[in-house]
Design an enzyme around this catalytic site. Structure first.
Site, PDB file in Angstrom:
ATOM      1  N   ARG A 140       1.136  -1.205   0.139  1.00 28.09           N
ATOM      2  CA  ARG A 140      -0.437  -0.086  -0.381  1.00 28.09           C
ATOM      3  C   ARG A 140       0.722   1.095   0.287  1.00 28.09           C
ATOM      4  NH1 ARG A 140      -3.169  -3.003   3.627  1.00 28.09           N
ATOM      5  NH2 ARG A 140      -4.683  -3.600   2.658  1.00 28.09           N
ATOM      6  N   ILE A 141       2.170   1.434   0.182  1.00 24.36           N
ATOM      7  CA  ILE A 141       2.481   1.976   1.109  1.00 24.36           C
ATOM      8  C   ILE A 141       3.848   2.153  -0.261  1.00 24.36           C
ATOM      9  CG2 ILE A 141       4.290   4.140   2.545  1.00 24.36           C
ATOM     10  CD1 ILE A 141       2.763   2.086   5.048  1.00 24.36           C
ATOM     11  N   ALA A 158      11.971   4.177   5.297  1.00 22.89           N
ATOM     12  CA  ALA A 158      10.459   4.625   6.647  1.00 22.89           C
ATOM     13  C   ALA A 158       9.792   3.683   6.737  1.00 22.89           C
ATOM     14  CB  ALA A 158       9.783   5.924   5.641  1.00 22.89           C
ATOM     15  N   ARG A 214      11.156  -0.278   8.536  1.00 21.26           N
ATOM     16  CA  ARG A 214      11.238  -0.843   9.637  1.00 21.26           C
ATOM     17  C   ARG A 214      13.054  -0.069   9.687  1.00 21.26           C
ATOM     18  NH1 ARG A 214       6.784  -0.390  11.099  1.00 21.26           N
ATOM     19  NH2 ARG A 214       4.908  -0.921  11.976  1.00 21.26           N
ATOM     20  N   ASP A 216      13.593   7.545   9.198  1.00 18.15           N
ATOM     21  CA  ASP A 216      12.955   7.463   9.918  1.00 18.15           C
ATOM     22  C   ASP A 216      12.836   6.423  11.275  1.00 18.15           C
ATOM     23  OD1 ASP A 216      10.549   9.666  10.636  1.00 18.15           O
ATOM     24  OD2 ASP A 216       8.884   7.955  10.079  1.00 18.15           O
ATOM     25  N   GLU A 239      15.133   1.882  18.489  1.00 17.10           N
ATOM     26  CA  GLU A 239      14.836   3.205  19.205  1.00 17.10           C
ATOM     27  C   GLU A 239      14.199   3.700  20.626  1.00 17.10           C
ATOM     28  OE1 GLU A 239      10.752   3.652  17.053  1.00 17.10           O
ATOM     29  OE2 GLU A 239      12.466   3.394  14.325  1.00 17.10           O
ATOM     30  N   HIS A 251      11.389   8.308  13.708  1.00 19.14           N
ATOM     31  CA  HIS A 251       9.818   7.133  13.849  1.00 19.14           C
ATOM     32  C   HIS A 251       8.488   8.308  13.470  1.00 19.14           C
ATOM     33  CE1 HIS A 251       9.086   3.033  14.208  1.00 19.14           C
ATOM     34  NE2 HIS A 251       7.631   3.290  13.327  1.00 19.14           N
ATOM     35  N   LEU A 252       8.288   9.411  12.628  1.00 17.73           N
ATOM     36  CA  LEU A 252       6.983  10.147  12.601  1.00 17.73           C
ATOM     37  C   LEU A 252       6.146  10.234  10.705  1.00 17.73           C
ATOM     38  CD1 LEU A 252       8.891  13.260  12.784  1.00 17.73           C
ATOM     39  CD2 LEU A 252       8.297  12.150  14.358  1.00 17.73           C
ATOM     40  N   GLY A 253       6.668   8.469  10.685  1.00 18.55           N
ATOM     41  CA  GLY A 253       6.109   7.904   9.203  1.00 18.55           C
ATOM     42  C   GLY A 253       4.197   8.074   9.529  1.00 18.55           C
ATOM     43  N   ALA A 254       3.559   7.646  10.885  1.00 16.87           N
ATOM     44  CA  ALA A 254       2.399   7.805  11.192  1.00 16.87           C
ATOM     45  C   ALA A 254       1.295   8.734  11.568  1.00 16.87           C
ATOM     46  CB  ALA A 254       1.959   6.310  11.550  1.00 16.87           C
TER      47      ALA A 254
END
Length: 321
Positions: A152-153, A231, A233, A257, A262, A281-284
């Site tokens: 999807r992404i 962005a 994993r 990202d 983390e 880790h701002l992807g979502a």
């Protein structure tokens, strides 16, 4: 019958409105993992909804004897021990489409910021400098994007990059030729992506097959000046190898990202690597995405609890036996 649903990690309460307004569900929010109430809430929980901060392992599952379903408000389920949940007969569901656009746009932000040196230029101006020649960038137009993974992404990234005038090729052993053609791309092997792409963007889960897929050997086969963006994993890019390649000047730049560990360790070689854009880790992390994934996972959790519907469960095949 009332089902107790425990939501952690600051899952969007407005996104869980369908549960909050339904008398069949008692929704409890517990965001402080250090609080005794956090663990106590699981004792009588029928469902648990988490994001990425809560680790749902065997020890946590042992505190929740009545648990029937775990919902991940997002795509990745690296923080959930699915085999342990399956052994207990607990369904695991996620929200695979809710943050698709946010993650795709984050990838585009990293590509553009990296190729135009946005972060470094910003820091320079803030330091009172005006070094325009130092930050000469590269255009996306006419360049080749190599996607490793195009679910999807990745598909949304492909569509956006084509609008910038990029040629897009894909390595994805699970993608059909027909689907690649639908999004205007060509399916190929990993070697061609590594050797010929000007920009390589990863969109894969972390598995034994994908761990370290971009390592020193892969980087050595990339064209000088290639850009690498991840962005998806942490762990799919060898961080020490990437840092070394950036210091050596073999790569044009990189944008990350996500990370192996983390928060990013203070001693990580990434912190001192040049031409590297780092985000936490701002992807979502958009208002819209957090709402969408909460709405999606709430519907999937409700379906399991009320109807026994396992169609969206990631472990449905094993639970049905």
């Amino acid at each position: 019958m009332t089902f107790k649903v425990v939501a952690t990690d600051k899952v969007s309460d407005s996104g869980l409105r369908s549960l909050l307004e339904d008398g069949r569900f008692d929704v409890v929010f517990e965001h402080d993992s250090s609080s005794p109430a956090f663990t106590a809430a699981f004792v009588s929980a029928d469902a648990l909804i988490v994001r990425s901060a809560t680790t749902v392992d065997a020890a946590l599952l042992a505190t929740a004897p009545d648990l029937k379903v775990i919902g991940r408000a997002g795509v990745g389920v690296d923080n959930i021990d699915i085999p342990a949940a399956t052994d207990r007969g607990i369904a695991v569901v996620n929200a695979p489409s809710g943050n698709t656009i946010a993650a795709a746009e984050m990838t585009m932000a990293l590509i553009l910021a990296t190729m135009r040196h946005v972060a470094a230029a910003d820091a320079s101006v803030r330091a009172g400098k005006w070094d325009r020649a130092l930050f000469k960038g590269s255009e996306l137009r006419g360049r080749r994007l190599g996607l490793i993974g195009a679910g999807r992404i990745g598909a949304e990234v492909a569509i956006r990059c084509q609008s910038f005038g990029m040629d897009v090729i894909i390595y994805d052993p699970y993608l059909s030729e027909e689907r690649a053609a639908e999004i205007g791309c060509r399916l190929t092997d990993l070697d061609e992506v590594i050797r010929t792409a000007d920009v390589i963007s990863l969109h894969v889960p972390l598995t034994e097959e994908t761990r370290g897929i971009i390592d020193a050997k892969a980087i050595s086969h990339m064209k000088p000046g290639t850009y690498v963006v991840n962005a998806s994993r942490g762990g799919v890019v060898g961080e020490a190898d990437l840092a070394a390649a950036l210091h050596a000047g073999h790569l044009g730049g990189a944008g990350l990202d996500v990370y192996e560990d983390e928060p990013l360790d203070d001693a990580s070689p990434l912190r001192s690597a040049p031409n590297l854009t780092l985000t936490p880790h701002l992807g979502a992390s958009t208002v819209e995405a957090q709402e969408h994934v909460a709405v999606e996972v709430a519907a999937n959790v409700a379906a399991v609890l009320v109807d026994g519907d396992l169609s969206t469960a990631l472990n449905k095949d094993r639970l049905s036996h």
